[in-house]
Design a protein around this motif. Sequence first.
Motif, PDB file in Angstrom:
ATOM      1  N   LEU A 223       0.853  -1.185   0.000  1.00 28.24           N
ATOM      2  CA  LEU A 223       0.000   0.000   0.000  1.00 28.24           C
ATOM      3  C   LEU A 223       0.889   1.235   0.000  1.00 28.24           C
ATOM      4  O   LEU A 223       1.784   1.367   0.843  1.00 28.24           O
ATOM      5  CB  LEU A 223      -0.924   0.029   1.212  1.00 28.24           C
ATOM      6  CG  LEU A 223      -1.919   1.204   1.184  1.00 28.24           C
ATOM      7  CD1 LEU A 223      -3.124   0.850   0.337  1.00 28.24           C
ATOM      8  CD2 LEU A 223      -2.342   1.602   2.576  1.00 28.24           C
ATOM      9  N   GLN A 224       0.638   2.138  -0.944  1.00 26.55           N
ATOM     10  CA  GLN A 224       1.472   3.332  -1.085  1.00 26.55           C
ATOM     11  C   GLN A 224       0.634   4.591  -0.880  1.00 26.55           C
ATOM     12  O   GLN A 224      -0.471   4.724  -1.426  1.00 26.55           O
ATOM     13  CB  GLN A 224       2.115   3.349  -2.478  1.00 26.55           C
ATOM     14  CG  GLN A 224       3.009   4.553  -2.730  1.00 26.55           C
ATOM     15  CD  GLN A 224       3.564   4.575  -4.134  1.00 26.55           C
ATOM     16  OE1 GLN A 224       3.229   3.721  -4.962  1.00 26.55           O
ATOM     17  NE2 GLN A 224       4.391   5.564  -4.427  1.00 26.55           N
ATOM     18  N   PHE A 225       1.162   5.531  -0.109  1.00 25.47           N
ATOM     19  CA  PHE A 225       0.538   6.836   0.060  1.00 25.47           C
ATOM     20  C   PHE A 225       1.257   7.859  -0.822  1.00 25.47           C
ATOM     21  O   PHE A 225       2.487   7.895  -0.860  1.00 25.47           O
ATOM     22  CB  PHE A 225       0.614   7.308   1.515  1.00 25.47           C
ATOM     23  CG  PHE A 225      -0.433   6.705   2.411  1.00 25.47           C
ATOM     24  CD1 PHE A 225      -1.707   7.251   2.483  1.00 25.47           C
ATOM     25  CD2 PHE A 225      -0.137   5.593   3.189  1.00 25.47           C
ATOM     26  CE1 PHE A 225      -2.669   6.689   3.302  1.00 25.47           C
ATOM     27  CE2 PHE A 225      -1.088   5.036   4.019  1.00 25.47           C
ATOM     28  CZ  PHE A 225      -2.368   5.590   4.080  1.00 25.47           C
ATOM     29  N   ILE A 226       0.478   8.682  -1.514  1.00 24.55           N
ATOM     30  CA  ILE A 226       1.019   9.811  -2.270  1.00 24.55           C
ATOM     31  C   ILE A 226       0.326  11.067  -1.769  1.00 24.55           C
ATOM     32  O   ILE A 226      -0.908  11.108  -1.696  1.00 24.55           O
ATOM     33  CB  ILE A 226       0.792   9.647  -3.786  1.00 24.55           C
ATOM     34  CG1 ILE A 226       1.533   8.409  -4.297  1.00 24.55           C
ATOM     35  CG2 ILE A 226       1.245  10.892  -4.538  1.00 24.55           C
ATOM     36  CD1 ILE A 226       1.295   8.122  -5.773  1.00 24.55           C
ATOM     37  N   VAL A 227       1.097  12.091  -1.383  1.00 24.58           N
ATOM     38  CA  VAL A 227       0.504  13.317  -0.853  1.00 24.58           C
ATOM     39  C   VAL A 227       0.658  14.453  -1.863  1.00 24.58           C
ATOM     40  O   VAL A 227       1.667  14.550  -2.566  1.00 24.58           O
ATOM     41  CB  VAL A 227       1.123  13.716   0.507  1.00 24.58           C
ATOM     42  CG1 VAL A 227       0.895  12.618   1.522  1.00 24.58           C
ATOM     43  CG2 VAL A 227       2.599  14.034   0.390  1.00 24.58           C
ATOM     44  N   GLY A 260      -5.623  -3.844   1.049  1.00 29.84           N
ATOM     45  CA  GLY A 260      -4.273  -3.448   1.446  1.00 29.84           C
ATOM     46  C   GLY A 260      -3.278  -3.333   0.312  1.00 29.84           C
ATOM     47  O   GLY A 260      -2.071  -3.196   0.557  1.00 29.84           O
ATOM     48  N   ILE A 261      -3.749  -3.350  -0.933  1.00 35.63           N
ATOM     49  CA  ILE A 261      -2.839  -3.298  -2.083  1.00 35.63           C
ATOM     50  C   ILE A 261      -3.297  -2.187  -3.030  1.00 35.63           C
ATOM     51  O   ILE A 261      -4.393  -2.257  -3.602  1.00 35.63           O
ATOM     52  CB  ILE A 261      -2.810  -4.638  -2.846  1.00 35.63           C
ATOM     53  CG1 ILE A 261      -2.465  -5.786  -1.904  1.00 35.63           C
ATOM     54  CG2 ILE A 261      -1.837  -4.571  -4.013  1.00 35.63           C
ATOM     55  CD1 ILE A 261      -2.646  -7.158  -2.530  1.00 35.63           C
ATOM     56  N   GLY A 262      -2.476  -1.146  -3.197  1.00 31.47           N
ATOM     57  CA  GLY A 262      -2.850  -0.078  -4.122  1.00 31.47           C
ATOM     58  C   GLY A 262      -2.255   1.255  -3.702  1.00 31.47           C
ATOM     59  O   GLY A 262      -1.277   1.323  -2.953  1.00 31.47           O
ATOM     60  N   ILE A 263      -2.861   2.327  -4.198  1.00 33.74           N
ATOM     61  CA  ILE A 263      -2.366   3.684  -3.956  1.00 33.74           C
ATOM     62  C   ILE A 263      -3.472   4.530  -3.353  1.00 33.74           C
ATOM     63  O   ILE A 263      -4.605   4.522  -3.843  1.00 33.74           O
ATOM     64  CB  ILE A 263      -1.882   4.340  -5.277  1.00 33.74           C
ATOM     65  CG1 ILE A 263      -0.700   3.553  -5.858  1.00 33.74           C
ATOM     66  CG2 ILE A 263      -1.485   5.799  -5.048  1.00 33.74           C
ATOM     67  CD1 ILE A 263      -0.278   4.035  -7.240  1.00 33.74           C
ATOM     68  N   ILE A 264      -3.140   5.249  -2.292  1.00 33.16           N
ATOM     69  CA  ILE A 264      -4.054   6.223  -1.695  1.00 33.16           C
ATOM     70  C   ILE A 264      -3.414   7.603  -1.817  1.00 33.16           C
ATOM     71  O   ILE A 264      -2.265   7.797  -1.391  1.00 33.16           O
ATOM     72  CB  ILE A 264      -4.351   5.905  -0.215  1.00 33.16           C
ATOM     73  CG1 ILE A 264      -5.119   4.584  -0.100  1.00 33.16           C
ATOM     74  CG2 ILE A 264      -5.146   7.041   0.437  1.00 33.16           C
ATOM     75  CD1 ILE A 264      -5.403   4.156   1.328  1.00 33.16           C
ATOM     76  N   ARG A 265      -4.132   8.533  -2.404  1.00 33.62           N
ATOM     77  CA  ARG A 265      -3.650   9.912  -2.549  1.00 33.62           C
ATOM     78  C   ARG A 265      -4.364  10.802  -1.541  1.00 33.62           C
ATOM     79  O   ARG A 265      -5.589  10.764  -1.430  1.00 33.62           O
ATOM     80  CB  ARG A 265      -3.904  10.433  -3.968  1.00 33.62           C
ATOM     81  CG  ARG A 265      -3.192   9.643  -5.048  1.00 33.62           C
ATOM     82  CD  ARG A 265      -3.523  10.168  -6.445  1.00 33.62           C
ATOM     83  NE  ARG A 265      -2.957   9.312  -7.475  1.00 33.62           N
ATOM     84  CZ  ARG A 265      -1.730   9.453  -7.966  1.00 33.62           C
ATOM     85  NH1 ARG A 265      -0.967  10.449  -7.517  1.00 33.62           N
ATOM     86  NH2 ARG A 265      -1.269   8.636  -8.897  1.00 33.62           N
ATOM     87  N   LEU A 266      -3.589  11.594  -0.830  1.00 35.80           N
ATOM     88  CA  LEU A 266      -4.121  12.593   0.091  1.00 35.80           C
ATOM     89  C   LEU A 266      -3.852  13.962  -0.517  1.00 35.80           C
ATOM     90  O   LEU A 266      -2.689  14.310  -0.779  1.00 35.80           O
ATOM     91  CB  LEU A 266      -3.456  12.464   1.466  1.00 35.80           C
ATOM     92  CG  LEU A 266      -3.547  11.089   2.136  1.00 35.80           C
ATOM     93  CD1 LEU A 266      -2.773  11.085   3.443  1.00 35.80           C
ATOM     94  CD2 LEU A 266      -5.001  10.696   2.378  1.00 35.80           C
TER      95      LEU A 266
END
Length: 354
Positions: A223-227, A260-266
């Motif tokens: 799981l990757q976070f991109i801000v 739990g697998i993918g990208i979440i952008r804040l």
Amino acid sequence: MKSDHLLMNDELIACTDVLENLATAVLVLDTQCRVCYINTATEIMFEISQRQAEHIPFQMLLPGELRLQKSIQRVLSSGQALIEREITLFLPASGEIVVDCAIKLMDLGESYLLIELSQLDYQQRVNRDENLQTQQQVVRGLAHEIKNPLGGLRGAAQLLERQLDSDDLKEYTRIIISEADRLQNLMTRMLGPYQQSDKTAVNIHEILQRVRQLVDIEVDERLQFIVDYDPSIPDLHADFDQLIQIFLNIVRNAVQAMHGIGIIRLRTRIQRNLTIDKSFYKLGVLAEVEDNGPGIPKHLQDSLFYPLVTGRADGTGLGLYLVQNLVQRNDGTVICSSHPGQTVFSVTFPLESS
């Protein structure tokens, strides 16, 4: 050329000042369909500034949009004003929106096109929020009525258990007590937190970073976070703990939807000229949580924030209901748009009093 001022109460008011405070998107084009002017609502809708938009062809704002282009040409050729209802536009910056469009030819010494775009989903959101608030009141009243007899039911089961000698029979009373406790807990969650909001100056990025840290502990590197933060956003007046709970619920929902697998952008942005619960604000903060998961089923999207609505077999349907409740306590609004590969929760709070 007509006067660019209005006379009101013996004072001259610039017409551009009026246009800049409209919630309706207004564009002025020349007869070659090049942009001459856009107001603030248009800048927000298209995420482009007046300086960037000036002199560019209108079709560059809406590439591939044929229905509106044909309507503009009809007005140019006939000189007759035209209103188009429920046009679906695709905005490169933010996706699909539905608008009513009014097009009129103006003679100001030279001919210009006046285009007004009224976004329909705003009114739909207002109606949804009003319906949701009514339902929340009914649910809270019902939860109160259920909690009272549950306490008596649990107490009676405990008294009965003391009178029983058989362990087999006591097993039934334990089931009654266990189920009464489960329902009590469910009713408590439906009623939401009892404490009043403790509003202080809150930095939205501190909130989002805290949520990110909490979720990072629960997931792995899949799981990757991109801000994508706007550092110019000032503090807002809200309850720190309640905002943590709001975004923690939304982000955890995204994690569960993606397994739990993918990208979440804040993402954060300044919002201008917004209306929340029938109150107008010049400035607000928009915080978005976007994931690239499977999307929310179409049949659930209209009732997503209603209590006991869930798409998961093990879900209670209370997470987003409580999100909506806490957002409203902090004078904000929350909406969701979703299709396979992209789900975006957009939470907006005012940056000043109404």
